[in-house]
Design a protein around this motif. Sequence first.
Motif, PDB file in Angstrom:
ATOM      1  N   LEU A 173       0.824  -1.213   0.000  1.00 51.19           N
ATOM      2  CA  LEU A 173       0.000   0.000   0.000  1.00 51.19           C
ATOM      3  C   LEU A 173       0.857   1.261   0.000  1.00 51.19           C
ATOM      4  O   LEU A 173       0.518   2.248  -0.654  1.00 51.19           O
ATOM      5  N   HIS A 174       1.979   1.227   0.690  1.00 50.93           N
ATOM      6  CA  HIS A 174       2.812   2.424   0.784  1.00 50.93           C
ATOM      7  C   HIS A 174       3.359   2.851  -0.570  1.00 50.93           C
ATOM      8  O   HIS A 174       3.620   4.036  -0.796  1.00 50.93           O
ATOM      9  N   LEU A 175       3.540   1.908  -1.503  1.00 43.22           N
ATOM     10  CA  LEU A 175       4.040   2.275  -2.837  1.00 43.22           C
ATOM     11  C   LEU A 175       3.034   3.169  -3.563  1.00 43.22           C
ATOM     12  O   LEU A 175       3.398   4.170  -4.178  1.00 43.22           O
ATOM     13  N   SER A 176       1.750   2.791  -3.473  1.00 44.78           N
ATOM     14  CA  SER A 176       0.724   3.606  -4.131  1.00 44.78           C
ATOM     15  C   SER A 176       0.512   4.925  -3.394  1.00 44.78           C
ATOM     16  O   SER A 176       0.186   5.937  -4.017  1.00 44.78           O
ATOM     17  N   VAL A 177       0.693   4.924  -2.051  1.00 43.90           N
ATOM     18  CA  VAL A 177       0.555   6.184  -1.310  1.00 43.90           C
ATOM     19  C   VAL A 177       1.634   7.170  -1.733  1.00 43.90           C
ATOM     20  O   VAL A 177       1.364   8.356  -1.984  1.00 43.90           O
ATOM     21  N   LEU A 178       2.874   6.695  -1.838  1.00 48.41           N
ATOM     22  CA  LEU A 178       3.959   7.570  -2.296  1.00 48.41           C
ATOM     23  C   LEU A 178       3.714   8.045  -3.733  1.00 48.41           C
ATOM     24  O   LEU A 178       3.960   9.204  -4.060  1.00 48.41           O
ATOM     25  N   MET A 179       3.223   7.136  -4.583  1.00 49.79           N
ATOM     26  CA  MET A 179       2.950   7.526  -5.975  1.00 49.79           C
ATOM     27  C   MET A 179       1.799   8.527  -6.029  1.00 49.79           C
ATOM     28  O   MET A 179       1.809   9.457  -6.845  1.00 49.79           O
ATOM     29  N   THR A 180       0.799   8.354  -5.168  1.00 54.05           N
ATOM     30  CA  THR A 180      -0.311   9.318  -5.118  1.00 54.05           C
ATOM     31  C   THR A 180       0.198  10.701  -4.716  1.00 54.05           C
ATOM     32  O   THR A 180      -0.206  11.726  -5.285  1.00 54.05           O
ATOM     33  N   MET A 181       1.106  10.740  -3.741  1.00 56.06           N
ATOM     34  CA  MET A 181       1.702  12.017  -3.346  1.00 56.06           C
ATOM     35  C   MET A 181       2.404  12.666  -4.534  1.00 56.06           C
ATOM     36  O   MET A 181       2.230  13.864  -4.801  1.00 56.06           O
ATOM     37  N   GLY A 182       3.184  11.865  -5.251  1.00 61.72           N
ATOM     38  CA  GLY A 182       3.891  12.396  -6.417  1.00 61.72           C
ATOM     39  C   GLY A 182       2.944  12.929  -7.469  1.00 61.72           C
ATOM     40  O   GLY A 182       3.167  14.005  -8.041  1.00 61.72           O
ATOM     41  N   ALA A 233      11.582   3.363  -6.830  1.00 64.14           N
ATOM     42  CA  ALA A 233      12.827   2.784  -6.324  1.00 64.14           C
ATOM     43  C   ALA A 233      12.548   1.679  -5.311  1.00 64.14           C
ATOM     44  O   ALA A 233      13.160   0.608  -5.353  1.00 64.14           O
ATOM     45  N   LEU A 234      11.583   1.927  -4.411  1.00 68.19           N
ATOM     46  CA  LEU A 234      11.235   0.901  -3.439  1.00 68.19           C
ATOM     47  C   LEU A 234      10.610  -0.315  -4.121  1.00 68.19           C
ATOM     48  O   LEU A 234      10.744  -1.442  -3.631  1.00 68.19           O
ATOM     49  N   GLY A 235       9.958  -0.072  -5.238  1.00 70.04           N
ATOM     50  CA  GLY A 235       9.373  -1.184  -5.989  1.00 70.04           C
ATOM     51  C   GLY A 235      10.406  -2.146  -6.518  1.00 70.04           C
ATOM     52  O   GLY A 235      10.102  -3.308  -6.815  1.00 70.04           O
ATOM     53  N   LEU A 236      11.663  -1.685  -6.642  1.00 69.50           N
ATOM     54  CA  LEU A 236      12.722  -2.574  -7.110  1.00 69.50           C
ATOM     55  C   LEU A 236      13.024  -3.671  -6.095  1.00 69.50           C
ATOM     56  O   LEU A 236      13.630  -4.695  -6.444  1.00 69.50           O
ATOM     57  N   LEU A 237      12.621  -3.476  -4.833  1.00 68.27           N
ATOM     58  CA  LEU A 237      12.830  -4.501  -3.811  1.00 68.27           C
ATOM     59  C   LEU A 237      11.808  -5.633  -3.901  1.00 68.27           C
ATOM     60  O   LEU A 237      11.979  -6.666  -3.272  1.00 68.27           O
ATOM     61  N   VAL A 238      10.728  -5.395  -4.645  1.00 67.46           N
ATOM     62  CA  VAL A 238       9.682  -6.404  -4.761  1.00 67.46           C
ATOM     63  C   VAL A 238      10.125  -7.476  -5.752  1.00 67.46           C
ATOM     64  O   VAL A 238      10.628  -7.157  -6.831  1.00 67.46           O
ATOM     65  N   PRO A 239       9.956  -8.745  -5.422  1.00 66.22           N
ATOM     66  CA  PRO A 239      10.334  -9.809  -6.357  1.00 66.22           C
ATOM     67  C   PRO A 239       9.628  -9.645  -7.699  1.00 66.22           C
ATOM     68  O   PRO A 239       8.440  -9.314  -7.733  1.00 66.22           O
ATOM     69  N   PRO A 240      10.329  -9.846  -8.806  1.00 67.98           N
ATOM     70  CA  PRO A 240       9.703  -9.679 -10.123  1.00 67.98           C
ATOM     71  C   PRO A 240       8.455 -10.534 -10.309  1.00 67.98           C
ATOM     72  O   PRO A 240       7.509 -10.113 -10.973  1.00 67.98           O
ATOM     73  N   ASN A 241       8.434 -11.723  -9.703  1.00 69.90           N
ATOM     74  CA  ASN A 241       7.267 -12.591  -9.878  1.00 69.90           C
ATOM     75  C   ASN A 241       6.064 -12.117  -9.056  1.00 69.90           C
ATOM     76  O   ASN A 241       4.972 -12.666  -9.175  1.00 69.90           O
ATOM     77  N   LYS A 242       6.261 -11.100  -8.190  1.00 69.55           N
ATOM     78  CA  LYS A 242       5.160 -10.546  -7.407  1.00 69.55           C
ATOM     79  C   LYS A 242       4.817  -9.117  -7.823  1.00 69.55           C
ATOM     80  O   LYS A 242       3.894  -8.519  -7.286  1.00 69.55           O
ATOM     81  N   GLN A 243       5.568  -8.576  -8.742  1.00 74.22           N
ATOM     82  CA  GLN A 243       5.413  -7.183  -9.125  1.00 74.22           C
ATOM     83  C   GLN A 243       4.144  -6.978  -9.953  1.00 74.22           C
ATOM     84  O   GLN A 243       3.820  -7.784 -10.826  1.00 74.22           O
TER      85      GLN A 243
END
Length: 592
Positions: free
Chosen positions: A96-105, A210-220
């Motif tokens: 959820l935090h990834l979309s919150v940061l993207m929403t801020m942007g 950038a934080l999304g790069l920590l997510v496994p590609p098979n879960k992205q």
Amino acid sequence: MFRWVKSRVFFLVVVLLVAAFMTWKGAYTWRVPFVFPWWGYGAVALPLLAALGMWLARCLHKPVLPTTGSLWVVLLLSFAVDSVCNLYAYSVPWQLHLSVLMTMGCMLLLWAVLRSGAIAFWVLFLVLEMMQICSFQQYGARINSLVVAETIEASWEEALAYMTPINLGTLALSFVLAVLFCWALCRIFRRQHSLTLFNAACLFGGASLALGLLVPPNKQKQDFYWPAAEVPLLYSAASEALTINEATINQVEGLPSPAEQPSKLHTLRGGEGVVLLVHVGESIRADRMSLNGYERDTTPWLRSQKNLVNFPDCISAACDTCQAEIAILTDARRDIYEKRPEMLPQTGSVLELFTANGFDMYSFFGRRCAQKLKYDRVVLMLTRKSRQKFNAPGSPWTAVPQMQEVLQKVPAQQNLLFFVNNEGSHTPFEHYDRQNTPFAPAAVHFQNPSAQAQEVNNAYDSTIHYTDEFFRRVTEVVGPRPFVYLYVSDHGEYLGHDGMWGRAALGEQHISYHATGGCRVGMFVLYNDAFAALHPHFAASLQQLREHSGLTVAHEHFFHTLLGLFKLETPHYNPTLDLTSPQVQPYSGLKP
């Protein structure tokens, strides 16, 4: 100490550390090699842009970043927006935090570029997203090209079925919340410099990627980056729907008439007074007809007919009326979505072959054909040789006296072709006898259909019972003449099966149309003794139909079966798709 807590550095450190920890916790089972995805370039480029913007702001003596108080409010607003409007916010909670940061942007960037003009975007976008959540909760549907196409084509009656108090209330509430959100943005950003907002936008957008790069590609998933990822999806849905509509119309307009090639009708010379009824039905599933073993007696009259040839395993080409009608009336093997050239139609409507060989055609439509939409344009092109077109302004039973009118004014010796396409069992399931409802209580609206599943299914079954009575009335009117009645439904309906209702989209559940019971539709051939006795070929063809009634058939058989039944010779005829031919092959495409 308190001054340091109020600083922007503290805000950035806290937010980014929490986001990084959440990403790490969600992805701690990562056991796959690192892959640098496409959004990785954004993760590099956006922080560089932020650094460049900060340098430029310093040179211009402008604030490098918005005030700390503004940033906290933007964070809270972003969290609130994601919680209320983001359909995917809790599908994978640890992202959820990834979309919150993207929403801020996105909030900061849009205001930096458009200033108060960003309000128009946010109001429309947030209303659409909240309606999408409401739609998904009730009908299992999200906005995609199929939903947009269905919305464009929907009749007023169908649209009214979804204008329920809760849906209208949700729409009003969505608008109010969107306006309040935009008012808050205006209060926060109206005195902030655009470059200052731009810097923060690049910083938070880049952090999300950038934080999304920590997510496994098979879960992205791109859904993690809502709303930035949602806008192109909405645009793509609208663009694809309009493209498909235009392609459908152009496809039918570009088809040559099959009557341009030499053809000959070997069984009739003219003057027999035959009535050929071609009925493309609406939304009748085969598994809801008692004719096919359904426990409710939805087709009592059809079951009693000795001259009935029923096909219980008929697969429709598409969940869209236009595509289905093209597959039924032309020589198409599948619908427009099939890319193989041999599956696409090569010639126009089979009805034109009959009008070229002595039949006068009259067409009987429902209310929808008064609209200037895709369905109307396509079906009117496929029936363009009609001497007269009728619309049923209310009940589809209205078509029966219209047929009687034609039979009275046309000489009894004239061979006639009646084409029928009325609402039938189409959403909102309102065509049944309200004075004598066969399956009650029946609901004709779509407010939380899963909670009213019995009432909705009662209404649907009642429409089939009503259509069965329509068959009886039609054959009673044309019965004094030799007649043959070919019926096939265009597609089925979703009635809670596979988690979908009404005209729900299939993409969210990742289920193809041909994996659902909605693609198995009603089909039969009905005739009277006078027709069977007209010519030896008719009796033989009807016997062949009976022998082949156990096959898996499809819309693609209709064109050629109609030709074979009348022994209408044309270069477009294919005996392997003619159910009256010993050479016929069963349907081999996708099915449940």
